[in-house]
Scaffold this motif. Structure first.
Motif, mmCIF file in Angstrom:
data_model
loop_
_atom_site.group_PDB
_atom_site.id
_atom_site.type_symbol
_atom_site.label_atom_id
_atom_site.label_comp_id
_atom_site.label_asym_id
_atom_site.label_seq_id
_atom_site.Cartn_x
_atom_site.Cartn_y
_atom_site.Cartn_z
ATOM 1 N N GLU A 115 -0.666 22.669 -29.622
ATOM 2 C CA GLU A 115 -1.653 23.749 -29.689
ATOM 3 C C GLU A 115 -3.041 23.197 -30.028
ATOM 4 O O GLU A 115 -4.031 23.510 -29.356
ATOM 5 N N ARG A 116 -3.123 22.351 -31.052
ATOM 6 C CA ARG A 116 -4.410 21.792 -31.462
ATOM 7 C C ARG A 116 -4.994 20.898 -30.370
ATOM 8 O O ARG A 116 -6.206 20.928 -30.113
ATOM 9 N N GLY A 117 -4.152 20.115 -29.729
ATOM 10 C CA GLY A 117 -4.640 19.266 -28.641
ATOM 11 C C GLY A 117 -5.182 20.089 -27.480
ATOM 12 O O GLY A 117 -6.240 19.775 -26.915
ATOM 13 N N ALA A 118 -4.478 21.145 -27.122
ATOM 14 C CA ALA A 118 -4.924 21.998 -26.009
ATOM 15 C C ALA A 118 -6.216 22.725 -26.354
ATOM 16 O O ALA A 118 -7.124 22.825 -25.513
ATOM 17 N N ILE A 119 -6.324 23.226 -27.570
ATOM 18 C CA ILE A 119 -7.543 23.929 -27.979
ATOM 19 C C ILE A 119 -8.724 22.965 -28.032
ATOM 20 O O ILE A 119 -9.814 23.273 -27.537
ATOM 21 N N PHE A 120 -8.516 21.795 -28.601
ATOM 22 C CA PHE A 120 -9.571 20.786 -28.665
ATOM 23 C C PHE A 120 -10.045 20.432 -27.252
ATOM 24 O O PHE A 120 -11.244 20.436 -26.979
ATOM 25 N N ALA A 121 -9.104 20.143 -26.370
ATOM 26 C CA ALA A 121 -9.467 19.762 -24.991
ATOM 27 C C ALA A 121 -10.192 20.889 -24.272
ATOM 28 O O ALA A 121 -11.192 20.645 -23.572
ATOM 29 N N ALA A 122 -9.727 22.120 -24.434
ATOM 30 C CA ALA A 122 -10.367 23.252 -23.760
ATOM 31 C C ALA A 122 -11.804 23.433 -24.236
ATOM 32 O O ALA A 122 -12.720 23.638 -23.414
ATOM 33 N N LEU A 123 -12.027 23.331 -25.527
ATOM 34 C CA LEU A 123 -13.379 23.535 -26.054
ATOM 35 C C LEU A 123 -14.321 22.403 -25.669
ATOM 36 O O LEU A 123 -15.461 22.645 -25.286
ATOM 37 N N VAL A 124 -13.838 21.171 -25.763
ATOM 38 C CA VAL A 124 -14.677 20.024 -25.405
ATOM 39 C C VAL A 124 -14.997 20.036 -23.910
ATOM 40 O O VAL A 124 -16.090 19.652 -23.491
ATOM 41 N N ALA A 125 -14.059 20.525 -23.113
ATOM 42 C CA ALA A 125 -14.279 20.609 -21.667
ATOM 43 C C ALA A 125 -15.190 21.777 -21.293
ATOM 44 O O ALA A 125 -15.531 21.944 -20.125
ATOM 45 N N GLY A 126 -15.572 22.590 -22.270
ATOM 46 C CA GLY A 126 -16.459 23.707 -21.988
ATOM 47 C C GLY A 126 -15.738 24.932 -21.457
ATOM 48 O O GLY A 126 -16.332 25.754 -20.751
ATOM 49 N N TRP A 127 -14.467 25.069 -21.801
ATOM 50 C CA TRP A 127 -13.662 26.184 -21.325
ATOM 51 C C TRP A 127 -13.080 26.930 -22.533
ATOM 52 O O TRP A 127 -11.897 26.829 -22.834
ATOM 53 N N PRO A 128 -13.915 27.718 -23.234
ATOM 54 C CA PRO A 128 -13.432 28.391 -24.444
ATOM 55 C C PRO A 128 -12.341 29.430 -24.177
ATOM 56 O O PRO A 128 -11.592 29.780 -25.087
ATOM 57 N N GLU A 129 -12.239 29.890 -22.947
ATOM 58 C CA GLU A 129 -11.175 30.844 -22.608
ATOM 59 C C GLU A 129 -9.793 30.233 -22.808
ATOM 60 O O GLU A 129 -8.808 30.949 -22.990
#
Length: 185
Positions: A115-129
């Motif tokens: 969960e933390r890895g996916a959230i971190f990657a999504a936010l850093v990639a500019g995809w807060p959704e």
């Protein structure tokens, strides 16, 4: 400033890894190491706020911070969440214990890391959704366990729900904070 931010982030990651070592959940050493890791994270945030963030950093140092902060997001959230749950449990009976509720919500450490890895990657990639998608998947996947009438009598349903909510919020806030290091301008 770059060296200080990288050193504090690396120190936080080191303390996060060390916090996984204590065998008993909620051990004093784990809580102390998690506190030091959290202090490193706060110090990084303060240094970035006092300066210009990472906007002027060379790409190679931003990439180093990306790796360190990503590792810190994934590894640091587990001991931090366990420490928060241990602090919540002070004074609770065994049936109300969120640690005991971990027997119902099995696989929490692995699920939390993913969960933390996916959230971190999504936010850093500019995809807060992506954050909403991760939380929706987790909530839907855990729903049967949260509402199961077959829970052991040694654990209250409230303790199971409390563990899920507190664990999820702590885990998500930690990964969002680590992603924030990279997004500071």
């Amino acid at each position: 400033m770059t060296a200080l931010v990288l050193a504090l982030t690396a120190g936080g990651l080191l303390f996060a890894v060390l916090a996984w070592i204590p065998k008993s959940e909620g051990a004093t050493l784990e809580i102390v190491l998690s506190g030091v890791m959290l202090a490193c994270g706060v110090a990084v945030g303060l240094v970035l706020l006092a300066g210009d963030g990472v906007a002027s950093w060379p790409e190679r140092w931003w990439n180093v911070l990306l790796l360190l902060a990503g590792g810190l997001a994934v590894t640091g959230g587990g001991p931090l969440t366990t420490s928060v749950l241990a602090l919540v449990d002070r004074g609770n009976t065994r049936a109300q214990s969120t640690q005991k509720a971990g027997e119902v919500l099995r696989g929490g450490a692995l699920i939390g890391s993913l969960e933390r890895g996916a959230i971190f990657a999504a936010l850093v990639a500019g995809w807060p959704e992506g954050l909403a998608i991760v939380l929706a998947i987790k909530g839907l996947a855990r729903y049967p366990e949260l509402r199961s009438p077959d829970q052991p009598a040694s654990v209250t349903p409230q303790a199971v729900a409390e563990r899920f909510i507190i664990g999820s919020f702590t885990s998500v806030l930690w990964s969002v904070t680590c992603a924030g290091f990279l997004l500071s301008h």
